[in-house]
Design an enzyme around this catalytic site. Sequence first.
Site, PDB file in Angstrom:
ATOM      1  N   ASP A  67     -26.428 -25.947 -33.580  1.00 55.55           N
ATOM      2  CA  ASP A  67     -27.423 -25.329 -32.713  1.00 55.55           C
ATOM      3  C   ASP A  67     -27.759 -23.895 -33.101  1.00 55.55           C
ATOM      4  OD1 ASP A  67     -24.873 -24.474 -31.954  1.00 55.55           O
ATOM      5  OD2 ASP A  67     -24.860 -25.740 -30.178  1.00 55.55           O
ATOM      6  N   ASN A 136     -17.956 -26.876 -19.265  1.00 55.26           N
ATOM      7  CA  ASN A 136     -18.684 -27.859 -18.451  1.00 55.26           C
ATOM      8  C   ASN A 136     -18.859 -29.198 -19.180  1.00 55.26           C
ATOM      9  OD1 ASN A 136     -20.580 -27.312 -20.390  1.00 55.26           O
ATOM     10  ND2 ASN A 136     -22.188 -26.632 -18.999  1.00 55.26           N
ATOM     11  N   HIS A 138     -20.130 -29.585 -22.282  1.00 53.74           N
ATOM     12  CA  HIS A 138     -21.232 -29.716 -23.241  1.00 53.74           C
ATOM     13  C   HIS A 138     -20.699 -29.874 -24.669  1.00 53.74           C
ATOM     14  CE1 HIS A 138     -21.796 -25.031 -23.740  1.00 53.74           C
ATOM     15  NE2 HIS A 138     -20.987 -25.490 -24.689  1.00 53.74           N
ATOM     16  N   GLU A 143     -26.228 -29.898 -22.321  1.00 52.28           N
ATOM     17  CA  GLU A 143     -25.596 -29.591 -21.050  1.00 52.28           C
ATOM     18  C   GLU A 143     -25.502 -30.843 -20.177  1.00 52.28           C
ATOM     19  OE1 GLU A 143     -24.236 -26.847 -21.033  1.00 52.28           O
ATOM     20  OE2 GLU A 143     -25.521 -25.131 -21.514  1.00 52.28           O
TER      21      GLU A 143
HETATM   22  C1  F6R Z   1     -21.418 -24.057 -30.740  1.00 51.27           C
HETATM   23  C2  F6R Z   1     -21.575 -25.159 -29.787  1.00 51.27           C
HETATM   24  C3  F6R Z   1     -20.842 -25.175 -28.486  1.00 51.27           C
HETATM   25  C4  F6R Z   1     -19.414 -24.631 -28.573  1.00 51.27           C
HETATM   26  C5  F6R Z   1     -18.789 -24.617 -27.181  1.00 51.27           C
HETATM   27  C6  F6R Z   1     -17.410 -23.988 -27.207  1.00 51.27           C
HETATM   28  O1  F6R Z   1     -22.191 -24.262 -31.881  1.00 51.27           O
HETATM   29  O2  F6R Z   1     -22.331 -26.045 -30.046  1.00 51.27           O
HETATM   30  O3  F6R Z   1     -20.813 -26.486 -27.985  1.00 51.27           O
HETATM   31  O4  F6R Z   1     -18.659 -25.412 -29.438  1.00 51.27           O
HETATM   32  O5  F6R Z   1     -19.600 -23.894 -26.311  1.00 51.27           O
HETATM   33  O6  F6R Z   1     -17.533 -22.635 -27.507  1.00 51.27           O
HETATM   34  P1  F6R Z   1     -16.265 -21.718 -27.756  1.00 51.27           P
HETATM   35  O7  F6R Z   1     -15.599 -22.230 -28.968  1.00 51.27           O
HETATM   36  O8  F6R Z   1     -16.821 -20.336 -27.957  1.00 51.27           O
HETATM   37  O9  F6R Z   1     -15.423 -21.850 -26.532  1.00 51.27           O
END
Ligand code: F6R
Length: 241
Positions: A67, A136, A138, A143
């Site tokens: 992303d 959450n 995702h 989401e």
């Molecule tokens: C990042 C992504 C998100 C993260 C998730 C966890 O490219 O797609 O899904 O993997 O938000 O983020 P951290 O590792 O910062 O807790």
Amino acid sequence: MNIMRVRDYNQMSEKATEFLVNRINSLENPVLGLATGSTTEGLYQRLIEKYSQGEISFKHVTTFNLDEYVGLEQSDPKSYYYFMNERLFRHVDISMDRVHIPNGAASDLKKECEAYENAIAQAGGVDVQVLGIGANGHIGFNEPGTPFSSKTDVVDLDKSTIQANARFFNSIEEVPTQAVSMGIETIMNSKEILLVVSGDTKADAMAKLLEGEISEDFPASILNKHDSVTVIVDEAALAGS
Ligand code: F6R
């Protein structure tokens, strides 16, 4: 899902590195799906070390990131392009024309999303997709409520995601409210998935994932349906299970 329980963040990063080093060395032209965020930082740091020690090369590696924030130029230090370049790409022998990160500053974002899907298909699909998980549930920036059939698209970020990611910005107002994200179906089409999870802020999400109930209200739950998922998870993240 194959669950690998580890002690802490460092051990999670080490095991994830071993896993990817093995894939990079055994696949002829590895196509890796990559994630940004705090969880994968230790992994990328160790991959750079493995490269410096001559244990891996990225010459034949192609990458697709999950992303990118909408509205941020690649040169913006808060962009995921910048993050990946700083944390991994500029330190290894990867050819930048094999690196793919959605362009969140594209003038036609719909076209950008289609082109991204096509590029993944043209590369023969993703061999190993590295994922983190949001508190959450995702995956990517898909989401809760996102259809499991989603492809790469422009998505709205949850309030909780904006709050969680505000730590990378000067203020919460600066956090983009949208992103371009690989879809859930796009993620599920990868041949293999490596999910890395660390810390007590992920304990509830991890417990929900392990319960096994599959629902669009909890995007990561779909991983229970993929036949090749490895989860490397530390004790703190398993505290709720
Ligand atoms: C990042 C992504 C998100 C993260 C998730 C966890 O490219 O797609 O899904 O993997 O938000 O983020 P951290 O590792 O910062 O807790």
